[in-house]
Scaffold this motif. Structure first.
Motif, PDB file in Angstrom:
ATOM      1  N   ARG A  32     -11.812  14.739  22.779  1.00 57.16           N
ATOM      2  CA  ARG A  32     -11.049  15.967  22.534  1.00 57.16           C
ATOM      3  C   ARG A  32     -11.662  17.095  23.347  1.00 57.16           C
ATOM      4  O   ARG A  32     -12.875  17.125  23.563  1.00 57.16           O
ATOM      5  CB  ARG A  32     -11.098  16.363  21.053  1.00 57.16           C
ATOM      6  N   VAL A  33     -10.846  17.993  23.793  1.00 59.09           N
ATOM      7  CA  VAL A  33     -11.371  19.174  24.494  1.00 59.09           C
ATOM      8  C   VAL A  33     -10.762  20.424  23.878  1.00 59.09           C
ATOM      9  O   VAL A  33      -9.645  20.411  23.370  1.00 59.09           O
ATOM     10  CB  VAL A  33     -11.057  19.151  26.010  1.00 59.09           C
ATOM     11  N   ARG A  34     -11.531  21.496  23.933  1.00 57.79           N
ATOM     12  CA  ARG A  34     -11.062  22.775  23.429  1.00 57.79           C
ATOM     13  C   ARG A  34     -10.064  23.358  24.441  1.00 57.79           C
ATOM     14  O   ARG A  34     -10.357  23.473  25.634  1.00 57.79           O
ATOM     15  CB  ARG A  34     -12.266  23.712  23.255  1.00 57.79           C
ATOM     16  N   VAL A  35      -8.868  23.671  23.972  1.00 54.31           N
ATOM     17  CA  VAL A  35      -7.859  24.258  24.856  1.00 54.31           C
ATOM     18  C   VAL A  35      -7.526  25.695  24.432  1.00 54.31           C
ATOM     19  O   VAL A  35      -7.573  26.613  25.238  1.00 54.31           O
ATOM     20  CB  VAL A  35      -6.584  23.387  24.879  1.00 54.31           C
ATOM     21  N   TRP A  36      -7.193  25.877  23.141  1.00 61.41           N
ATOM     22  CA  TRP A  36      -6.798  27.220  22.669  1.00 61.41           C
ATOM     23  C   TRP A  36      -7.982  27.896  22.004  1.00 61.41           C
ATOM     24  O   TRP A  36      -8.507  27.388  21.006  1.00 61.41           O
ATOM     25  CB  TRP A  36      -5.622  27.128  21.693  1.00 61.41           C
ATOM     26  N   ASP A  37      -8.400  29.020  22.524  1.00 59.70           N
ATOM     27  CA  ASP A  37      -9.531  29.725  21.925  1.00 59.70           C
ATOM     28  C   ASP A  37      -9.106  30.349  20.590  1.00 59.70           C
ATOM     29  O   ASP A  37      -7.908  30.455  20.302  1.00 59.70           O
ATOM     30  CB  ASP A  37     -10.091  30.766  22.916  1.00 59.70           C
ATOM     31  N   PRO A  38     -10.077  30.753  19.770  1.00 60.94           N
ATOM     32  CA  PRO A  38      -9.738  31.258  18.426  1.00 60.94           C
ATOM     33  C   PRO A  38      -8.782  32.458  18.455  1.00 60.94           C
ATOM     34  O   PRO A  38      -7.914  32.581  17.594  1.00 60.94           O
ATOM     35  CB  PRO A  38     -11.092  31.673  17.849  1.00 60.94           C
ATOM     36  N   LEU A  39      -8.920  33.325  19.448  1.00 63.85           N
ATOM     37  CA  LEU A  39      -8.077  34.524  19.463  1.00 63.85           C
ATOM     38  C   LEU A  39      -6.627  34.185  19.791  1.00 63.85           C
ATOM     39  O   LEU A  39      -5.705  34.809  19.267  1.00 63.85           O
ATOM     40  CB  LEU A  39      -8.644  35.563  20.440  1.00 63.85           C
ATOM     41  N   VAL A  40      -6.398  33.188  20.657  1.00 64.21           N
ATOM     42  CA  VAL A  40      -5.024  32.746  20.938  1.00 64.21           C
ATOM     43  C   VAL A  40      -4.394  32.215  19.651  1.00 64.21           C
ATOM     44  O   VAL A  40      -3.246  32.507  19.325  1.00 64.21           O
ATOM     45  CB  VAL A  40      -4.996  31.669  22.047  1.00 64.21           C
TER      46      VAL A  40
END
Ligand code: HEM
Ligand code: HEM
Length: 230
Positions: free
Chosen positions: A23-31
């Motif tokens: 898995r990879v991080r795509v959407w940051d928390p603020l998005v």
């Protein structure tokens, strides 16, 4: 800026082995906060329209604030949040739509070109709805638009208004009716676009065997495989 991408971008997999895949991080928390905040605020604005005006206006201002933040974040935010990473011209967008129809569109780790075009339409409609609402809430605000009266007011200058006194006509009842009309049309357009947007999300989720709404909650997606576009 903040490094919101996970370290591991190496893993690749076919559509079938989603559960074990890297898995990879795509959407940051603020998005993610922006997205679900907008969904909540629009729902509240819709449910309170013509019912609880104060809450309606607060929800509308929340939409405006969130959109303003997103415009800024689109310039300086994390990799997949940036407009430069996902906005494409008409040619690329049409080519992508053609590929969709032919059933051979590629998987994008970030927003695909059709989704990106819808995001632009949604952001514009959200802004227009909030702006017309803001204008409507205080009659004096309309006077701050110098060029509009000449264009719009004559259409609403009825026998009660002197034809020469277009600014008065625009500031009067006709203006508010016109604004209310535009506000309502934009609010309805927003619903239509949101429905198409959710339809696109569901379609892409099926086509690429992944849960895109869940990814907008957790921020993570299956790592890019061969042929995917990062
Ligand atoms: C009022 C309703 C909605 C509005 C105005 C809206 C607006 C947006 C916007 C502006 C984005 C871009 C996100 C960003 O990069 O900042 C987006 C993405 C997204 N939205 Fe919505 N949305 C709405 C409802 C929904 C709902 C109900 C769902 C869940 C089914 C959903 C799922 C998603 C997903 C999965 C993405 C990412 C799409 C991708 O993978 O490229 N949205 N939405
Ligand atoms: C994206 C945000 C917004 C949405 C989706 C929205 C939606 C709506 C809808 C559906 C109506 C009902 C129209 C009708 O049936 O007459 C309405 C009316 C109205 N809205 Fe909004 N609105 C938003 C933002 C705002 C804002 C920011 C303000 C003001 C600060 C505002 C002020 C008003 C006013 C004054 C009315 C007329 C209420 C009446 O009939 O007296 N709206 N809005």
């Amino acid at each position: 800026m903040i490094d919101l991408l996970a370290d591991d971008e190496q893993g690749h997999d076919g559509p079938g082995d989603g559960a074990q895949a890297a898995r990879v991080r795509v959407w940051d928390p603020l998005v993610r906060v922006f997205h679900w905040g907008v969904v909540l605020a629009v729902a509240v604005a819709w449910l309170t329209a013509d019912e609880v005006q104060q809450i309606h206006e607060v929800a509308g201002y929340a939409v405006a604030g969130l959109v303003a933040f997103r415009l800024l974040w689109g310039l300086v935010g994390s990799r997949h949040a940036r407009f430069a990473a996902f906005l494409k011209g008409p040619r690329a967008t049409l080519a992508y739509l053609g590929d969709m129809i032919a059933g051979r569109e590629r998987r994008y780790l970030g927003h695909n070109p059709a989704g990106a075009a819808m995001i632009v339409a949604l952001l514009l409609t959200l802004s227009g709805t909030a702006f017309t609402g803001w204008l409507m809430a205080e009659p004096d605000r309309v006077a701050m638009l110098p060029s509009l009266p000449q264009i719009v007011a004559p259409a609403f200058a009825d026998e009660d208004h002197d034809d020469h006194d277009v600014v008065t006509a625009w500031r009067g009842e006709g203006a508010n009716e016109a604004l209310e009309e535009v506000h309502e049309v934009l609010a309805n357009l927003l619903l239509l676009l949101a429905a198409l947007h959710v339809g696109g999300v569901v379609l892409a989720s099926f086509r690429h065997h992944e849960n895109l709404p869940l990814a907008m909650v957790t921020g993570d997606k299956r790592a890019a495989g061969p042929g995917d576009i990062t």
